[in-house]
Write an enzyme that holds these catalytic residues in place. Structure first.
Site, PDB file in Angstrom:
ATOM      1  N   LEU A 135       0.845  -1.185   0.000  1.00 42.84           N
ATOM      2  CA  LEU A 135       0.000   0.000   0.000  1.00 42.84           C
ATOM      3  C   LEU A 135       0.882   1.238   0.000  1.00 42.84           C
ATOM      4  CD1 LEU A 135      -2.605  -0.981   2.769  1.00 42.84           C
ATOM      5  CD2 LEU A 135      -2.893  -1.187   0.289  1.00 42.84           C
ATOM      6  N   ASP A 136       0.413   2.305  -0.640  1.00 43.01           N
ATOM      7  CA  ASP A 136       1.136   3.570  -0.580  1.00 43.01           C
ATOM      8  C   ASP A 136       1.282   4.008   0.875  1.00 43.01           C
ATOM      9  OD1 ASP A 136       1.172   3.623  -3.328  1.00 43.01           O
ATOM     10  OD2 ASP A 136      -0.524   4.999  -3.511  1.00 43.01           O
ATOM     11  N   ARG A 137       2.269   4.846   1.119  1.00 41.46           N
ATOM     12  CA  ARG A 137       2.538   5.334   2.467  1.00 41.46           C
ATOM     13  C   ARG A 137       1.271   5.860   3.149  1.00 41.46           C
ATOM     14  NH1 ARG A 137       7.386   9.055   4.624  1.00 41.46           N
ATOM     15  NH2 ARG A 137       6.481   9.674   6.613  1.00 41.46           N
ATOM     16  N   THR A 139      -1.926   5.384   2.243  1.00 41.06           N
ATOM     17  CA  THR A 139      -3.119   4.544   2.132  1.00 41.06           C
ATOM     18  C   THR A 139      -3.167   3.629   3.340  1.00 41.06           C
ATOM     19  OG1 THR A 139      -3.065   4.584  -0.283  1.00 41.06           O
ATOM     20  CG2 THR A 139      -4.308   2.810   0.750  1.00 41.06           C
ATOM     21  N   ARG A 241      -6.128   6.214  -7.687  1.00 41.91           N
ATOM     22  CA  ARG A 241      -5.978   7.668  -7.651  1.00 41.91           C
ATOM     23  C   ARG A 241      -5.993   8.259  -9.061  1.00 41.91           C
ATOM     24  NH1 ARG A 241      -0.731   8.047  -3.874  1.00 41.91           N
ATOM     25  NH2 ARG A 241      -1.137  10.292  -4.002  1.00 41.91           N
TER      26      ARG A 241
END
Length: 316
Positions: A135-137, A139, A241
């Site tokens: 996961l993105d930082r 998210t 996104r």
């Protein structure tokens, strides 16, 4: 850390080489090499066995996975760690926002990896960090960490085959259609090492399915905001996104792809409003069907709660 697995051989597997049987049960080349180099790594009926031996019906095959070293250069750090589920083979973790998955140049001791390594160091257990779905930082939400090389190999294969199913919750600007699919290829944005964009000439295929859960008409935003459930058919970087921006419903708080994101008031998100809400997959060893959900984090709950209140006032 040690993990022992065993299988009783039945008629359909009679005559197979042990290595063939183990490959069919998820052993990668790396795992098989480890087992061959480990004392009693592979046993047949309680005796050490060569991988090329052929099996008979009724045989008992056992493997012993022993990992005595921990991941290098990951400093154990006492950080919050929300473990939703744990057994001998895996952990399901609810990652909070503002938490990178892996250490990097500017994130040496503030990552999920640091927290997991601290968790096992407190138990005096060696551990190799294997995060399966990233996961993105910023998210938040559910992800899987494998606890041994066997489960790690199987889960990685499952991830590549799109057999780990995820559902996200997001808050976007505007009145999102009730449901829909975005099929638009994604490529790296020219001149940027981070940003992606929809590019029908250079992009890789990317497919996102969404379903609007609720819509909140707001006086401070044209057409209000929408809460949506999103599923990915592909797994491109920043896919949700980029696709939400592409269809004209950028994500709240996404200052990378929505720098003019509504600020102040009820939509004061400090990060992209994206949460990995549901995770379902087959257990890598037992085959049991597993499913986990976790509620919205507080920052997204606050936006939805305020949106409900403001919408009620608007509709009076």
């Amino acid at each position: 850390m040690t993990r022992t697995l065993k299988w009783r051989i039945e008629t359909p597997d009679e005559g197979k080489k042990i290595e063939e049987f183990l490959r069919e049960h998820g052993c990668s080349h790396h795992v098989l090499t480890h087992l061959k180099r480990t004392e009693n790594g592979i046993c047949r009926n309680g005796q050490w066995a060569y991988a090329n031996q052929r099996l008979c019906s009724g045989d008992l095959v056992q493997i012993h996975i022993t990992e005595q070293e921990s991941s290098e250069k990951i400093v154990p750090t006492p950080l919050p760690l929300d473990i939703v589920f744990e057994d001998e083979d895996l952990m399901v973790i609810n990652k909070c926002s503002d938490t990178p998955i892996h250490p990097s140049i500017h994130n040496y001791d503030n990552t999920l990896a640091n927290a997991v390594m601290y968790y096992f160091s407190q138990q005096n257990l060696p551990f190799v960090y294997r995060c399966i779905n990233r996961l993105d930082r910023d998210t938040s939400g559910l992800l899987i960490v494998a606890k041994n090389m066997m489960s790690g190999a199987i889960l990685s294969q499952m991830s590549s085959a799109r057999r780990i199913h995820r559902e996200y919750l997001t808050i976007v600007e505007g009145r999102l259609p009730e449901y829909g699919t975005v099929d638009a290829p994604i490529a790296r944005l020219d001149g940027s090492a981070i940003m992606r964009c929809v590019d029908f000439e250079r992009g890789d295929r990317a497919v996102t399915h969404y379903r609007r859960i609720a819509w909140y008409p707001l006086p401070s935003a044209e057409c209000g905001i929408s809460l949506a459930a999103v599923k990915l058919e592909t797994g491109r970087t920043h896919q949700i996104r980029v696709h939400m921006k592409h269809i004209g419903h950028p994500m709240l708080g996404d200052f990378l792809y929505n720098p003019d994101s509504l600020s102040g008031g009820i939509t004061n998100m400090k990060r992209q409003a994206l949460h990995s809400h549901k995770l379902s997959f087959s257990h890598p060893v037992t085959g049991e069907e597993m499913s986990f959900t976790c509620d919205l984090p507080e920052d997204m709950k606050l936006v939805i709660g305020a949106g409900e209140k403001a919408a009620a006032e608007t509709l009076k």
